[in-house]
Design an enzyme around this catalytic site. Structure first.
Site, PDB file in Angstrom:
ATOM      1  N   HIS A 126      -1.160   9.272  -1.850  1.00  0.00           N
ATOM      2  CA  HIS A 126      -2.202   8.752  -2.735  1.00  0.00           C
ATOM      3  C   HIS A 126      -3.237   7.877  -2.033  1.00  0.00           C
ATOM      4  CE1 HIS A 126       0.623   5.588  -2.161  1.00  0.00           C
ATOM      5  NE2 HIS A 126      -0.202   4.727  -2.711  1.00  0.00           N
ATOM      6  N   ASP A 127      -3.070   7.620  -0.740  1.00  0.00           N
ATOM      7  CA  ASP A 127      -3.987   6.746  -0.006  1.00  0.00           C
ATOM      8  C   ASP A 127      -4.908   7.488   0.961  1.00  0.00           C
ATOM      9  OD1 ASP A 127      -2.968   4.403  -1.108  1.00  0.00           O
ATOM     10  OD2 ASP A 127      -1.506   4.115   0.506  1.00  0.00           O
ATOM     11  N   ASP A 177       6.761  -0.227  -0.638  1.00  0.00           N
ATOM     12  CA  ASP A 177       5.373  -0.427  -0.245  1.00  0.00           C
ATOM     13  C   ASP A 177       5.249  -1.462   0.874  1.00  0.00           C
ATOM     14  OD1 ASP A 177       2.591   0.251  -1.102  1.00  0.00           O
ATOM     15  OD2 ASP A 177       2.449  -1.914  -1.388  1.00  0.00           O
ATOM     16  N   GLU A 197       7.342   2.233   3.498  1.00  0.00           N
ATOM     17  CA  GLU A 197       6.010   2.552   4.017  1.00  0.00           C
ATOM     18  C   GLU A 197       5.805   1.687   5.246  1.00  0.00           C
ATOM     19  OE1 GLU A 197       1.317   2.707   2.774  1.00  0.00           O
ATOM     20  OE2 GLU A 197       2.571   1.013   2.245  1.00  0.00           O
ATOM     21  N   ASP A 230       8.682   3.110  -6.858  1.00  0.00           N
ATOM     22  CA  ASP A 230       7.824   2.554  -5.821  1.00  0.00           C
ATOM     23  C   ASP A 230       7.822   1.033  -5.945  1.00  0.00           C
ATOM     24  OD1 ASP A 230       5.762   2.168  -3.963  1.00  0.00           O
ATOM     25  OD2 ASP A 230       4.701   3.974  -4.621  1.00  0.00           O
TER      26      ASP A 230
HETATM   27  O1  TEU Z   1      -0.696   0.936   1.253  1.00  0.00           O
HETATM   28  C1  TEU Z   1      -0.618   0.177   2.398  1.00  0.00           C
HETATM   29  C2  TEU Z   1      -1.364   0.758   3.514  1.00  0.00           C
HETATM   30  O2  TEU Z   1      -0.947   0.866   4.631  1.00  0.00           O
HETATM   31  C3  TEU Z   1      -2.758   0.961   3.174  1.00  0.00           C
HETATM   32  O3  TEU Z   1      -3.299  -0.201   3.629  1.00  0.00           O
HETATM   33  C4  TEU Z   1      -3.526   2.024   3.748  1.00  0.00           C
HETATM   34  O4  TEU Z   1      -3.841   1.677   5.063  1.00  0.00           O
HETATM   35  C5  TEU Z   1      -4.783   2.097   2.941  1.00  0.00           C
HETATM   36  O5  TEU Z   1      -4.444   2.476   1.623  1.00  0.00           O
HETATM   37  C6  TEU Z   1      -5.739   3.041   3.526  1.00  0.00           C
HETATM   38  O6  TEU Z   1      -6.925   2.955   2.827  1.00  0.00           O
HETATM   39  C7  TEU Z   1       0.099   0.592   0.190  1.00  0.00           C
HETATM   40  C8  TEU Z   1      -0.123   1.531  -0.978  1.00  0.00           C
HETATM   41  O7  TEU Z   1       0.259   2.826  -0.611  1.00  0.00           O
HETATM   42  C9  TEU Z   1      -1.548   1.433  -1.421  1.00  0.00           C
HETATM   43  O8  TEU Z   1      -1.855   2.341  -2.446  1.00  0.00           O
HETATM   44  C10 TEU Z   1      -1.773   0.026  -1.881  1.00  0.00           C
HETATM   45  O9  TEU Z   1      -3.121  -0.149  -2.217  1.00  0.00           O
HETATM   46  C11 TEU Z   1      -1.374  -0.992  -0.828  1.00  0.00           C
HETATM   47  O10 TEU Z   1      -0.124  -0.733  -0.237  1.00  0.00           O
HETATM   48  C12 TEU Z   1      -1.236  -2.340  -1.461  1.00  0.00           C
HETATM   49  O11 TEU Z   1      -0.126  -2.367  -2.280  1.00  0.00           O
END
Ligand code: TEU
Ligand code: CA
Length: 558
Positions: free
Chosen positions: A330-331, A202, A257, A100
């Protein structure tokens, strides 16, 4: 088959969030050795590609999404030797490894940033994005950070602000600077030379900024992502450069992403003639219950909008690019809690969702724990939450005098810690995740939702998932066949066909807790997948039980 066959199109991605998967040394934090100890389990899932969350050196402001050294391993996760062993163990089992890469920003503790903030003429100054205050003393623009507050942090040392779209410990890298691009390309090369098979990238859509940086009038959160942060003017130049100089020299894949990507511009990123990324994770459906204010401004969900998302994305990418299919990561909340029913029909409805994920066109990505239908969690106190997003937004609510209780309820629904509780292996202490207190509390339902229980139960989601992944390998039509929805407009059913010269299938999914009927002349030859015993078909009508999901082979191929 119009597209070129490819391992990353045929494979199933399984996402491991290393902090929460398996702790091997009893410090309460998941680690690489823990994953090594679970390699046989991973193999048993018939998955093909392991997406490992960021494992690089990091002060963990955002659980590794704040990298302080891209070519070394986070102390808590282990050593480079552990990573090498994991890679070897995966390859021995025919599983590829995706790392990642967090390239939109680094940690403020990265040596580049430590230098950059020292003085305006430091050679690393231009590795990041610095601006003076506005003449009236305000931050350089009115942009809002995705994790609350301004995107600008004032730094006393040089009397300027630096840009951070995420937390203030995640300063955005300046991709305009060719030295930055060279550094990051070298990072990719370093890992590919080690033998990793590719990268999840990311927020790759944010790396090119639209200069001059200006205030925005846009209020709607999703629109800000799309119009202000994503797809800046040089994005494709940067991606092509990285592809040409590094990626194209290896048999690797990338999945970017893609916050802010739209069906109009997605092919610019992944079109097979573009030489940029292999695939993207479009996030539109992850935001489909978000109001103007973003994820904690919840609006009602509709099955039709979810289906519309899959339809329009399949149409957009179907012939030129390649799609991904997922319902959580994970988000975002646990898929069974968000899209199905995590109480009476937890097992049944999770099987239905997995049936969908494995039979839509696009590479499926399954988050750890989905194979046992893990659910959202509802901690009673903010003290038990660990996510920086939750903490920052709580602070905003408090400052605005808004109700904490109300916010806690919203966190139960949307918070990222819903998916970050430890993997539930068995009913032993700490669910077999760790010998000591985990970094984040367990979901108490591990007493009955866990891998050991699922292994012992012939009807478990786990066995069902293994069957699905095995079947997908036997039926290339599930991968490459044309997709067509038959249930347009229905808020209860999602029914579609997959067809090509090798076969034809109808997939019937009931997204409600009631019996539903679906009329079609497409009569069954055999039922390949079913989360119930029967699937009655009479007078050209299928009868579907609550949350039933089935894959039916049709009499006549096209
Ligand atoms: O997430 C980016 C993303 O689009 C997030 O802003 C998403 O909208 C948010 O997590 C919703 O609450 C990536 C990673 O997947 C995330 O874990 C990181 O925190 C973020 O980038 C910063 O690196
Ligand atoms: Ca550990």
């Amino acid at each position: 088959m119009s597209e070129k066959a490819n391992w990353w199109k045929e494979g199933v991605i399984y996402q491991v969030y290393p902090r929460s998967f398996q702790d091997s040394n009893g410090d309460g934090i998941g680690d690489i050795r823990g994953i090594i100890n679970r390699l046989d389990y991973l193999e048993s899932l018939n998955i093909d590609i392991l997406w490992l969350g960021p494992c690089f050196k990091s002060p963990n402001d955002d659980n590794g999404y704040d990298v302080s050294d891209y070519c070394d391993i986070m102390d808590e996760f282990g050593t480079m030797a552990d990573l090498d062993e994991l890679l070897e163990g995966l390859h021995k089992r025919g599983i590829k490894l995706l790392l990642d890469m967090v390239f939109n920003h680094s940690s403020d503790e990265h040596k580049w940033f430590e230098e950059s903030r020292k003085s305006k003429d430091n050679p690393y100054r231009d590795y990041y994005i610095w601006r003076p205050a506005k003449p009236n003393g305000d931050p350089p623009t009115n942009w809002k950070s995705i994790f609350g507050g301004s995107t600008w942090e004032y730094d006393k040392e040089t009397d300027e602000y630096y840009l951070h779209i995420f937390t203030r410990k995640q300063p955005d890298l300046n991709w305009e600077n060719p030295k930055v691009r060279k550094e990051l390309a070298d990072v990719c090369k370093f890992w590919l030379d080690k033998g990793v098979d590719g990268f999840r990238m990311d927020v790759i859509t944010f790396i090119s900024k639209s200069y001059p940086l200006q205030d925005t009038e846009i209020e709607d959160f999703a629109t800000v992502l799309e119009k202000v942060y994503a797809s800046g003017p040089r994005i494709h130049e940067y991606l092509k450069e990285l592809n040409q100089n590094v990626l194209s020299k290896y048999d690797c894949m990338t999945v970017g992403e893609g916050p802010g990507i739209t069906t109009e511009n997605a092919n610019d990123y992944v079109g097979s003639d573009r030489d940029e990324l292999s695939m993207v994770f479009a996030l539109e459906h992850m935001f489909y219950d978000n109001g103007v204010g973003g994820k904690f401004d919840i609006i009602p969900k509709k099955l039709s909008s979810l289906k519309n998302f899959f339809n329009t994305w399949d149409k957009a990418l179907g012939d030129r690019g390649w799609n991904t299919v997922f319902l959580d990561n994970h988000d975002f909340p646990r898929m069974v809690s968000r899209y199905a029913e995590d109480k009476c029909y937890r097992v049944t409805s999770e099987k239905m969702l997995l049936t969908m994920l494995l039979t839509l066109r696009g590479t499926p990505s399954i988050y750890q724990g989905s194979e046992i239908a893990m659910t959202n969690v509802a901690f009673e106190s903010f003290d038990d939450y660990r996510d920086v997003e939750t903490a920052n937004i709580l602070k905003e609510w408090q400052e605005a005098g808004k109700s904490e209780e109300e916010f806690l309820k919203l966190v139960h629904i949307q918070g990222r810690d819903n998916v970050r509780t430890p993997m539930q292996w068995n009913t032993e202490k700490n669910a077999g995740f760790s010998k000591s207190t985990p970094w984040i509390k367990l979901n108490p339902n591990y007493s009955y939702i866990n891998v050991a229980e699922a292994e012992a139960d012939r009807d478990s989601v786990l066995h069902f998932f293994r069957k699905l992944t095995a079947l997908r390998k036997q039926h290339s039509t599930w991968v490459y066949g044309a997709y067509n929805e038959l249930s347009t407009g229905s808020e209860a059913l999602f029914v579609y066909t997959r067809k090509d010269e090798n076969g034809a299938y109808i997939i019937l999914l009931n997204f409600t807790g009631e019996v539903q009927e679906f009329t079609t002349k497409l009569s069954p030859q055999s039922v390949l997948v079913n989360n119930y015993k029967d699937l009655p078909y009479k007078n050209a009508r299928y009868e579907l039980q609550p949350w039933q999901g089935a894959v039916v082979k049709l009499e006549n191929a096209v």
